[in-house]
Design an enzyme around this catalytic site. Structure first.
Site, mmCIF file in Angstrom:
data_model
loop_
_atom_site.group_PDB
_atom_site.id
_atom_site.type_symbol
_atom_site.label_atom_id
_atom_site.label_comp_id
_atom_site.label_asym_id
_atom_site.label_seq_id
_atom_site.Cartn_x
_atom_site.Cartn_y
_atom_site.Cartn_z
ATOM 1 N N ASN A 18 0.846 -1.194 0.000
ATOM 2 C CA ASN A 18 0.000 0.000 0.000
ATOM 3 C C ASN A 18 0.888 1.253 0.000
ATOM 4 O OD1 ASN A 18 -1.591 2.201 0.823
ATOM 5 N ND2 ASN A 18 -2.966 0.907 2.013
ATOM 6 N N GLU A 45 -0.958 -12.721 5.333
ATOM 7 C CA GLU A 45 -1.567 -12.047 6.477
ATOM 8 C C GLU A 45 -2.469 -13.057 7.153
ATOM 9 O OE1 GLU A 45 -3.683 -8.290 6.182
ATOM 10 O OE2 GLU A 45 -1.889 -7.346 5.382
ATOM 11 N N ASP A 74 0.406 -3.117 10.501
ATOM 12 C CA ASP A 74 -0.937 -3.610 10.254
ATOM 13 C C ASP A 74 -1.920 -2.711 10.998
ATOM 14 O OD1 ASP A 74 -2.124 -5.883 8.756
ATOM 15 O OD2 ASP A 74 -3.254 -6.029 10.615
ATOM 16 N N HIS A 179 -3.011 7.118 14.146
ATOM 17 C CA HIS A 179 -2.600 5.840 14.741
ATOM 18 C C HIS A 179 -1.232 5.412 14.209
ATOM 19 C CE1 HIS A 179 -4.661 5.518 10.988
ATOM 20 N NE2 HIS A 179 -4.478 4.216 10.852
HETATM 21 P P1 ITT Z 1 -0.381 -3.914 3.547
HETATM 22 O O1 ITT Z 1 0.132 -4.396 2.244
HETATM 23 O O2 ITT Z 1 0.610 -3.091 4.297
HETATM 24 O O3 ITT Z 1 -0.972 -5.009 4.426
HETATM 25 P P2 ITT Z 1 -3.122 -2.918 3.543
HETATM 26 O O4 ITT Z 1 -3.804 -1.923 2.681
HETATM 27 O O5 ITT Z 1 -3.634 -4.310 3.541
HETATM 28 O O6 ITT Z 1 -1.571 -2.881 3.185
HETATM 29 P P3 ITT Z 1 -3.647 -2.861 6.411
HETATM 30 O O7 ITT Z 1 -3.801 -4.337 6.400
HETATM 31 O O8 ITT Z 1 -2.757 -2.257 7.443
HETATM 32 O O9 ITT Z 1 -3.113 -2.330 4.997
HETATM 33 O O10 ITT Z 1 -5.022 -2.127 6.549
HETATM 34 C C1 ITT Z 1 -6.242 -2.765 6.261
HETATM 35 C C2 ITT Z 1 -7.220 -1.776 5.726
HETATM 36 O O11 ITT Z 1 -7.592 -0.854 6.767
HETATM 37 C C3 ITT Z 1 -6.712 -0.927 4.584
HETATM 38 O O12 ITT Z 1 -6.868 -1.579 3.352
HETATM 39 C C4 ITT Z 1 -7.608 0.307 4.701
HETATM 40 O O13 ITT Z 1 -8.821 0.088 4.056
HETATM 41 C C5 ITT Z 1 -7.830 0.417 6.208
HETATM 42 N N1 ITT Z 1 -6.884 1.372 6.792
HETATM 43 C C6 ITT Z 1 -5.723 1.103 7.449
HETATM 44 N N2 ITT Z 1 -5.106 2.224 7.810
HETATM 45 C C7 ITT Z 1 -5.880 3.242 7.378
HETATM 46 C C8 ITT Z 1 -5.778 4.633 7.435
HETATM 47 O O14 ITT Z 1 -4.736 5.249 7.969
HETATM 48 N N3 ITT Z 1 -6.756 5.348 6.881
HETATM 49 C C9 ITT Z 1 -7.814 4.764 6.315
HETATM 50 N N4 ITT Z 1 -7.991 3.458 6.206
HETATM 51 C C10 ITT Z 1 -7.020 2.687 6.731
#
Ligand code: ITT
Length: 197
Positions: A18, A45, A74, A179
């Protein structure tokens, strides 16, 4: 842990798919003079109710696969009226029902408290893992507002800035309270103390 000399200087690989997460992280780490690079490698994951366990397991796997000192982060959105849903399942929920679906689930619910939780897991090539967490509380907005950021940003209004969603903020403004920034700042302080450049 004793202070270690780190062969790459103060540098860390941020494992993620991401780019938005990486851009946020890069800026925060730079405040501590830690250079970073995004490392896009496939890590599983695990399904777990706790984002800390997810981050830890992914970090160990990523460090083993790459042979590099890395961090994995995460995060999840926890909505009180939905008993913490979607939490660790945030990505799946975002990709399936999306922002509109979450707003529909909440309907006219008056209790709209929610929080984002982030866990940063560091793992070195010897398999040592350390975790750092951050939480930002707020509410779920009544409608989608703003185009900045990613994921649930356009429906989350953080406490202290009510009336403005993360989606209506610059990266800098979001990172002053988010966060992710809290978890990364804890990591950065620990890293600077334990790894000399
Ligand atoms: P990784 O490859 O790092 O896992 P990811 O997009 O899957 O990327 P996460 O598992 O940490 O990231 O987050 C899961 C979801 O939570 C992510 O796809 C977003 O939809 C939401 N999310 C996480 N952090 C956020 C933020 O700062 N603002 C808005 N949505 C967030």
């Amino acid at each position: 842990m004793t202070s270690k000399s780190f062969p790459y200087g103060r540098f860390i690989y941020f494992v993620t798919g991401n780019i938005h997460k990486y851009f946020e992280a890069r800026q925060i780490l730079a405040e501590f003079n830690i250079a970073s690079a995004m490392l896009k490698i496939k890590v599983s994951e695990i399904q777990d109710d706790d984002v800390e366990n997810v981050a830890k397991t992914s970090a160990k796997e990523a460090a083993k696969t790459s042979g590099l000192p890395i961090i994995v982060e995460d995060a999840g959105l926890f909505i009180e009226a939905l008993n913490g849903f979607p939490g660790p399942y945030s990505k799946f929920v975002y990709n399936t029902i999306g922002l509109k679906g979450v707003l529909r689930l909440l309907g006219n619910e008056q209790k709209r408290a929610a929080y984002f939780k982030s866990v940063v897991a560091f793992c070195d090539s010897e398999g040592t893992v350390e975790t750092f967490s951050g939480i930002v509380e707020g509410i779920i907005a009544n409608k989608i507002r703003g185009t900045s950021g990613f994921g649930f940003d356009p429906i989350f209004e953080p406490k202290g800035k009510l009336g403005k969603t993360f989606g209506e903020m610059s990266i800098e403004e979001k990172s002053s309270i988010s966060h992710r920034s809290q978890a990364l700042r804890k990591f950065a302080k620990w890293y600077r103390k334990n790894f000399q450049s």
